[in-house]
Structures are given as C-alpha cells and as structure tokens.
Scaffold this motif. Structure first.
Motif, PDB file in Angstrom:
ATOM      1  N   PRO A  54      80.303  12.301  28.160  1.00  0.00           N
ATOM      2  CA  PRO A  54      79.751  13.656  28.001  1.00  0.00           C
ATOM      3  C   PRO A  54      80.771  14.667  27.485  1.00  0.00           C
ATOM      4  N   VAL A  55      82.058  14.438  27.737  1.00  0.00           N
ATOM      5  CA  VAL A  55      83.087  15.377  27.280  1.00  0.00           C
ATOM      6  C   VAL A  55      83.893  14.750  26.136  1.00  0.00           C
ATOM      7  N   ALA A  56      84.434  13.554  26.375  1.00  0.00           N
ATOM      8  CA  ALA A  56      85.260  12.896  25.365  1.00  0.00           C
ATOM      9  C   ALA A  56      84.461  12.580  24.099  1.00  0.00           C
ATOM     10  N   GLY A  57      83.154  12.392  24.237  1.00  0.00           N
ATOM     11  CA  GLY A  57      82.315  12.062  23.082  1.00  0.00           C
ATOM     12  C   GLY A  57      82.372  13.121  22.002  1.00  0.00           C
ATOM     13  N   LEU A  58      82.628  14.373  22.415  1.00  0.00           N
ATOM     14  CA  LEU A  58      82.707  15.471  21.454  1.00  0.00           C
ATOM     15  C   LEU A  58      83.926  15.293  20.541  1.00  0.00           C
ATOM     16  N   ALA A  59      84.976  14.698  21.088  1.00  0.00           N
ATOM     17  CA  ALA A  59      86.205  14.476  20.311  1.00  0.00           C
ATOM     18  C   ALA A  59      85.993  13.417  19.235  1.00  0.00           C
ATOM     19  N   VAL A  60      84.911  12.653  19.344  1.00  0.00           N
ATOM     20  CA  VAL A  60      84.568  11.691  18.298  1.00  0.00           C
ATOM     21  C   VAL A  60      83.519  12.305  17.372  1.00  0.00           C
ATOM     22  N   ALA A  61      82.550  13.021  17.976  1.00  0.00           N
ATOM     23  CA  ALA A  61      81.437  13.567  17.195  1.00  0.00           C
ATOM     24  C   ALA A  61      81.910  14.611  16.183  1.00  0.00           C
ATOM     25  N   VAL A  62      82.818  15.502  16.597  1.00  0.00           N
ATOM     26  CA  VAL A  62      83.250  16.582  15.693  1.00  0.00           C
ATOM     27  C   VAL A  62      83.965  16.029  14.450  1.00  0.00           C
ATOM     28  N   PRO A  63      84.995  15.157  14.611  1.00  0.00           N
ATOM     29  CA  PRO A  63      85.613  14.600  13.402  1.00  0.00           C
ATOM     30  C   PRO A  63      84.639  13.795  12.548  1.00  0.00           C
ATOM     31  N   ALA A  64      83.685  13.120  13.194  1.00  0.00           N
ATOM     32  CA  ALA A  64      82.705  12.328  12.434  1.00  0.00           C
ATOM     33  C   ALA A  64      81.842  13.246  11.563  1.00  0.00           C
ATOM     34  N   VAL A  65      81.477  14.425  12.117  1.00  0.00           N
ATOM     35  CA  VAL A  65      80.667  15.386  11.348  1.00  0.00           C
ATOM     36  C   VAL A  65      81.505  15.969  10.205  1.00  0.00           C
ATOM     37  N   VAL A  66      82.770  16.280  10.491  1.00  0.00           N
ATOM     38  CA  VAL A  66      83.661  16.825   9.452  1.00  0.00           C
ATOM     39  C   VAL A  66      83.802  15.814   8.315  1.00  0.00           C
ATOM     40  N   LEU A  67      84.024  14.554   8.672  1.00  0.00           N
ATOM     41  CA  LEU A  67      84.181  13.507   7.663  1.00  0.00           C
ATOM     42  C   LEU A  67      82.916  13.367   6.819  1.00  0.00           C
ATOM     43  N   ALA A  68      81.742  13.399   7.483  1.00  0.00           N
ATOM     44  CA  ALA A  68      80.478  13.259   6.763  1.00  0.00           C
ATOM     45  C   ALA A  68      80.245  14.453   5.839  1.00  0.00           C
ATOM     46  N   THR A  69      80.768  15.623   6.219  1.00  0.00           N
ATOM     47  CA  THR A  69      80.589  16.822   5.403  1.00  0.00           C
ATOM     48  C   THR A  69      81.471  16.773   4.156  1.00  0.00           C
ATOM     49  N   VAL A  70      82.732  16.355   4.325  1.00  0.00           N
ATOM     50  CA  VAL A  70      83.643  16.343   3.169  1.00  0.00           C
ATOM     51  C   VAL A  70      83.449  15.098   2.300  1.00  0.00           C
ATOM     52  N   ALA A  71      82.999  14.007   2.906  1.00  0.00           N
ATOM     53  CA  ALA A  71      82.810  12.774   2.138  1.00  0.00           C
ATOM     54  C   ALA A  71      81.461  12.154   2.480  1.00  0.00           C
ATOM     55  N   PRO A  72      80.367  12.826   2.060  1.00  0.00           N
ATOM     56  CA  PRO A  72      79.044  12.295   2.443  1.00  0.00           C
ATOM     57  C   PRO A  72      78.730  10.960   1.773  1.00  0.00           C
ATOM     58  N   SER A  73      78.389   9.996   2.591  1.00  0.00           N
ATOM     59  CA  SER A  73      77.927   8.692   2.099  1.00  0.00           C
ATOM     60  C   SER A  73      77.023   8.127   3.180  1.00  0.00           C
ATOM     61  N   SER A  74      76.336   7.036   2.873  1.00  0.00           N
ATOM     62  CA  SER A  74      75.464   6.429   3.888  1.00  0.00           C
ATOM     63  C   SER A  74      76.259   6.096   5.141  1.00  0.00           C
ATOM     64  N   LEU A  75      77.462   5.566   4.949  1.00  0.00           N
ATOM     65  CA  LEU A  75      78.266   5.132   6.092  1.00  0.00           C
ATOM     66  C   LEU A  75      78.722   6.321   6.942  1.00  0.00           C
ATOM     67  N   THR A  76      79.296   7.359   6.291  1.00  0.00           N
ATOM     68  CA  THR A  76      79.821   8.487   7.084  1.00  0.00           C
ATOM     69  C   THR A  76      78.679   9.250   7.756  1.00  0.00           C
ATOM     70  N   LEU A  77      77.538   9.384   7.084  1.00  0.00           N
ATOM     71  CA  LEU A  77      76.412  10.107   7.696  1.00  0.00           C
ATOM     72  C   LEU A  77      75.816   9.314   8.852  1.00  0.00           C
ATOM     73  N   ALA A  78      75.723   7.988   8.702  1.00  0.00           N
ATOM     74  CA  ALA A  78      75.205   7.164   9.792  1.00  0.00           C
ATOM     75  C   ALA A  78      76.126   7.247  11.006  1.00  0.00           C
ATOM     76  N   LEU A  79      77.439   7.179  10.758  1.00  0.00           N
ATOM     77  CA  LEU A  79      78.394   7.264  11.870  1.00  0.00           C
ATOM     78  C   LEU A  79      78.329   8.618  12.553  1.00  0.00           C
TER      79      LEU A  79
END
Ligand SMILES: [Zn+2]
Length: 184
Positions: A54-79
């Motif tokens: 519930p807390v640590a998950g945010l530390a994965v979700a935020v970078p994953a969203v940033v990555l999907a925003t700067v490098a959108p692809s099927s893989l980054t958006l799915a992750l």
C-alpha cells in the motif's frame, strides 16, 4: 473489497488515458485488470501482506507512469497500468474491512500490511466488508467509465464482472453459513 471492485478501480483510472490514446486501449485494459487482481494471489501465502504494497507500491507506480509518459509503448503502458492498479488495490484495502470471512462475529484489525513501516494498517471500514451493498454500488459506479471507453471483448468482461459482483453481494451473508469451518 471484492476482486471485481479492485479491477474496476484500475480500469476507471486508465479509462481516460485509453480514450486519449485508443491505439493503446487494449494494452491499458489488460495491464490494469491483471494489476487489480495480482495482489490477492497472496491468499495462499500471507494474505494482504506478501503481494500487497500500500505504501511501497507507490515507489514503483510513479516511475512506471513517468516512463510510460516519456517513452509510450505497449510495454511501458502495460507496466504502468499494472503497477498503478496493483498499488491502488493495496492502498484501497485499507478503506475496506479486514480479510475475515465472517465480519459479523469475527473482526480483524488487520486491513493490509505496510512493509515500509513494518506494521498492519487498520481497516477503516468505509466499505464495511467485501460484498457489502456499498461495495457492489462502488463496483458498478467504477465500471461505468470502463464501459464507456472500452469496447468489444472488454464490454463482455466488464458486464460479466458486474454480474458476478451483484450475485456475490446478494449471497454474501449466506456464504458464511455455507463455508466449512476448516476453510475460514
Ligand atoms: Zn487485496
């Protein structure tokens, strides 16, 4: 909350993005559905602990969203969809009840485990228990944006999920009597 409520919450989050970039709609839907379901696979391990962050998950979700925003692809958006839905599932478990099958006679004060602080978060019970009437209402409300945005095979999945939610909510109180003692 019901597994379907978690899935619909994830779909509701990605629905606006899927509307903006329809070519990635299927990717976003699949990522968020799997992410909404994934944490509860710890049912056979330490439930609401092993795969709930519930807390640590945010530390994965935020970078994953940033990555999907700067490098959108099927893989980054799915992750990103998966990480956000899985974090939201774990975080929102704290506003529900405990994991107990029979919240009327047996109440737990353990909603979900916070790995960062090393302690259990207590249940807020805004949704009193999984399958409560307010849980079913929330599931339906969260399913609406997904129904509006996703088409084809996803409509069938969403309508199926709503039906399962309603049946489960209607039978929820009786399930306690049907559950053998060794399963609780
Ligand atoms: Zn959960």
């Amino acid at each position: 909350m019901m597994a379907t409520t978690h899935v619909f919450a994830g779909l509701a989050v990605v629905a606006p993005i899927a509307y903006l970039v329809p070519e990635f709609a299927a990717t976003l839907a699949i990522g968020s559905i799997l992410g909404g379901l994934a944490p509860d696979f710890d049912l056979v391990l330490a439930h609401r602990r092993t795969l709930h962050f519930p807390v640590a998950g945010l530390a994965v979700a935020v970078p994953a969203v940033v990555l999907a925003t700067v490098a959108p692809s099927s893989l980054t958006l799915a992750l990103a969809a998966f990480a956000v839905a899985a974090w939201l599932h774990a975080a929102s478990d704290s506003i529900g009840g405990g994991p107990e099958m029979d919240p009327w006679n047996d109440r737990s004060e353990r909603a979900v485990y916070d790995h960062v602080r090393g302690r259990w978060i207590r249940p807020r019970r805004w949704i009193r228990y999984d399958g409560a009437p307010e849980d079913a209402a929330l599931a339906i409300a969260l399913a609406i944006p997904a129904l509006l945005v996703f088409d084809g095979r996803f409509t069938a999945v969403i309508v199926g999920g709503v039906t399962v939610s309603l049946v489960y909510a209607l039978c929820r109180r009786r399930l306690v009597a049907w559950t053998p003692d060794w399963l609780e």
